[in-house]
Design a protein around this motif. Structure first.
Motif, PDB file in Angstrom:
ATOM      1  N   ARG A  10     -74.780  43.283-119.807  1.00 50.80           N
ATOM      2  CA  ARG A  10     -74.807  44.697-120.205  1.00 50.80           C
ATOM      3  C   ARG A  10     -74.021  45.552-119.224  1.00 50.80           C
ATOM      4  N   SER A  12     -71.862  49.696-119.136  1.00 51.62           N
ATOM      5  CA  SER A  12     -71.579  50.926-119.870  1.00 51.62           C
ATOM      6  C   SER A  12     -70.203  50.808-120.515  1.00 51.62           C
ATOM      7  N   ARG A  14     -67.150  52.105-122.420  1.00 49.11           N
ATOM      8  CA  ARG A  14     -66.530  53.422-122.596  1.00 49.11           C
ATOM      9  C   ARG A  14     -65.208  53.331-123.344  1.00 49.11           C
ATOM     10  N   TRP A  67     -64.109  58.323-125.984  1.00 51.49           N
ATOM     11  CA  TRP A  67     -64.819  57.080-126.310  1.00 51.49           C
ATOM     12  C   TRP A  67     -66.121  57.343-127.050  1.00 51.49           C
ATOM     13  N   LEU A 141     -81.957  61.313-124.899  1.00 52.92           N
ATOM     14  CA  LEU A 141     -80.947  60.329-124.493  1.00 52.92           C
ATOM     15  C   LEU A 141     -80.104  59.937-125.695  1.00 52.92           C
TER      16      LEU A 141
HETATM   17  C1  LIG Z   1     -80.439  57.824-117.576  1.00 54.51           C
HETATM   18  C2  LIG Z   1     -78.959  57.527-117.584  1.00 54.51           C
HETATM   19  C3  LIG Z   1     -78.074  58.524-117.941  1.00 54.51           C
HETATM   20  C4  LIG Z   1     -76.701  58.268-118.002  1.00 54.51           C
HETATM   21  N1  LIG Z   1     -75.856  59.244-118.452  1.00 54.51           N
HETATM   22  C5  LIG Z   1     -74.540  58.974-118.561  1.00 54.51           C
HETATM   23  C6  LIG Z   1     -73.653  59.949-119.096  1.00 54.51           C
HETATM   24  O1  LIG Z   1     -74.036  61.057-119.458  1.00 54.51           O
HETATM   25  N2  LIG Z   1     -72.338  59.620-119.205  1.00 54.51           N
HETATM   26  C7  LIG Z   1     -71.848  58.385-118.839  1.00 54.51           C
HETATM   27  O2  LIG Z   1     -70.649  58.145-119.000  1.00 54.51           O
HETATM   28  N3  LIG Z   1     -72.685  57.425-118.329  1.00 54.51           N
HETATM   29  C8  LIG Z   1     -73.996  57.697-118.192  1.00 54.51           C
HETATM   30  N4  LIG Z   1     -74.853  56.737-117.721  1.00 54.51           N
HETATM   31  C9  LIG Z   1     -74.331  55.414-117.365  1.00 54.51           C
HETATM   32  C10 LIG Z   1     -74.338  55.171-115.847  1.00 54.51           C
HETATM   33  O3  LIG Z   1     -73.304  55.892-115.249  1.00 54.51           O
HETATM   34  C11 LIG Z   1     -74.177  53.645-115.618  1.00 54.51           C
HETATM   35  O4  LIG Z   1     -75.270  52.979-116.212  1.00 54.51           O
HETATM   36  C12 LIG Z   1     -74.129  53.291-114.126  1.00 54.51           C
HETATM   37  O5  LIG Z   1     -72.969  53.835-113.529  1.00 54.51           O
HETATM   38  C13 LIG Z   1     -74.095  51.761-113.916  1.00 54.51           C
HETATM   39  O6  LIG Z   1     -73.009  51.184-114.613  1.00 54.51           O
HETATM   40  P1  LIG Z   1     -73.242  50.060-115.729  1.00 54.51           P
HETATM   41  O7  LIG Z   1     -74.088  50.672-116.828  1.00 54.51           O
HETATM   42  O8  LIG Z   1     -71.851  49.727-116.237  1.00 54.51           O
HETATM   43  O9  LIG Z   1     -73.931  48.884-115.103  1.00 54.51           O
HETATM   44  C14 LIG Z   1     -76.216  56.979-117.652  1.00 54.51           C
HETATM   45  C15 LIG Z   1     -77.125  55.972-117.298  1.00 54.51           C
HETATM   46  C16 LIG Z   1     -78.469  56.238-117.274  1.00 54.51           C
HETATM   47  C17 LIG Z   1     -79.424  55.109-116.943  1.00 54.51           C
END
Ligand SMILES: Cc1cc2nc3c(=O)[nH]c(=O)nc-3n(C[C@H](O)[C@H](O)[C@H](O)COP(=O)(O)O)c2cc1C
Length: 168
Positions: A10, A12, A14, A67, A141
């Protein structure tokens, strides 16, 4: 996929490809959300499934990232404050419940080979309107949902001994 691999996989996402999300996969993802634990089993959440096609303009007001508009689906986890469990010290567990629901959705999506990205930094008023959030609900969320067009980077995380304290 075994659980440790699922957790490693998993990330994020984009950037998204335009292919639609299969209905059966979406159904399994939503079922994972339904089964999430909540404080006192109050289940103070609702999930809105939004197909993005033709709604790009409106979605840009919610979260202005290219994205975000690319993903075929955006899921919105709403909380229902009046249904949430509140601890003796007054702390509502609404946000915690919503986060667990979102984590279930995200991990189930990963299992389906789909990409997601947690989004909290959105415009709440725009989200209320675009996701048709009902009175008594709050959009807490969002996540995009679709097939990734990018690749995972290196996971930047603190060392375990910085995050964990043991009391033996
Ligand atoms: C509660 C929460 C809110 C987040 N909000 C955003 C957001 O608004 N925009 C975004 O691009 N990423 C957002 N993220 C993603 C985080 O930046 C990301 O999970 C973190 O940098 C770790 O990277 P990974 O998910 O690739 O492991 C959010 C993550 C969490 C858990």
């Amino acid at each position: 996929m075994d659980f440790p691999e699922l957790i490693r996989r998993r990330y994020s996402v984009r950037a998204y490809r335009p292919e639609p999300v299969p209905e059966e996969a979406l159904a399994r993802i939503l079922e994972a959300g339904r089964l999430a634990p909540t404080a006192a089993n109050r289940q103070p959440f609702r999930i809105v499934v939004l197909h993005t096609a033709g709604r790009q303009e409106a979605l840009r007001r919610v979260y202005a990232r290219d994205w975000f508009l690319q993903a075929p689906i955006v899921l919105c986890v709403c909380g229902v404050p009046s249904e949430a469990w509140v601890r003796k010290d007054g702390r509502s567990h609404l946000d915690i419940d919503a986060a667990i629901v979102m984590d279930h959705l995200v991990l189930a999506a990963t299992e389906e080979g789909l990409g997601t990205c947690w989004i909290a930094n959105f415009d709440v008023d725009a989200a209320r309107s675009v996701f048709e959030v009902r009175p008594g609900e709050v959009p807490l969320l969002l996540t995009t949902l679709g097939y990734a067009a990018d690749r995972a980077g290196v996971k930047e995380r603190r060392q375990l001994d910085e995050l964990v304290r043991r009391i033996d």
